[in-house]
Write a protein that holds these residues in place. Structure first.
Motif: not given
Length: 273
Positions: A232-242, A255-266
């Motif tokens: 998804g998207k992280w909306l930055v609401l502060d420009n760091g200068k107040g 852009r934000v993304e987390y991948q969780f890979l499937y391990h069939p043996t476990k």
């Protein structure tokens, strides 16, 4: 007389030396027994394991008959009495249906209730989910902003997904399957280390677009097994200068993304770095 007295003292000392000293196991058993005298917590969904276990073994009869269809409010009252469901005239049932879940061959009952918030959270309404087996035993209860069943594993039954959050508006995804008589979260991470995937609190400098990351099922590493991706998207609401920006016109979107890979043996999904 003195000789008899000395003989008696010597006998008592010998008797004391021969008495067995409690072993470590005996001491532990005594300590464990003492803890049973503590007051039972009336909130069955906190840390009272005994009450939880007993409750999950009970049969909730209204799930087996036509109570919900005939008198929905009576059904909700019985949920309240048995499982602590928040109940008022505004409480309603959003979902009442049969579902499938990975790991259990029989179908289950899925109930999702909507009720006013009973704590100090800023959210006026909350959703509570219940999963019952066909014999009327409670399998799972949760309070989540989002709950659905997704086909995460190829050619298999769906996984139960929820998105929970705290009063500050921060939260994460959970993915459950049925295993060894209970539902387990298949993300191989600790709860406090699960990546944040729900955020509606601008005080942290930003929020997620649509409040949370979306769930995608893809074969990321092309090994023939589906993986879970939160994106998804992280909306930055502060420009760091107040200077602060509204959600409708953020400073920037990352852009934000987390991948969780499937391990069939476990049979687990592992977060990739």
């Amino acid at each position: 007389m003195l000789a008899r007295l000395l003989s008696l003292v010597a006998f008592l000392i010998t008797l004391s030396a021969c008495s067995p000293t409690p072993s470590v196991e005996q001491k532990m058993a005594i300590t464990s027994t003492d803890t049973t005298n503590t007051v039972v917590n009336q909130n069955i969904f906190k840390d009272d394991f005994g009450s939880k276990k007993k409750l999950y073994q009970e049969v909730f009869a209204p799930i087996l008959d036509s109570t919900f269809y005939k008198t929905p409010q009576l059904f909700l009252q019985q949920l309240s009495t048995t499982y602590g469901q928040a109940y008022s005239k505004e409480t309603s049932v959003l979902t009442f249906e049969r579902q499938q879940i990975l790991g259990l061959k029989d179908s289950i009952w899925f109930i999702n209730c909507l009720s006013p918030t009973t704590n100090d959270c800023a959210y006026p309404m909350q959703q509570t989910q219940y999963l019952f087996d066909l014999k009327g035993h409670l399998l799972h209860q949760s309070q989540a902003a989002v709950a659905s069943f997704i086909p995460a594993v190829l050619d298999s039954m769906p996984i139960f997904m929820t998105i929970t959050h705290d009063c500050e508006g921060n939260g994460q995804h959970h993915f459950y399957i049925y295993q060894q008589g209970k539902l387990i979260d298949i993300f191989n991470v600790l709860m406090e280390n699960t990546p944040k995937s729900y955020d509606t609190n601008p005080e942290g400098g930003g929020v997620f677009r649509k409040n949370h990351l979306e769930t995608f099922v893809e074969d990321v590493n092309q090994d023939g097994f589906n993986d879970i991706v939160l994106r998804g998207k992280w909306l930055v609401l502060d420009n760091g200068k107040g200077r602060q920006y509204p959600v409708s016109r953020p400073f920037k979107a990352e852009r934000v993304e987390y991948q969780f890979l499937y391990h069939p043996t476990k049979e687990v999904f592992l977060l990739t770095e």
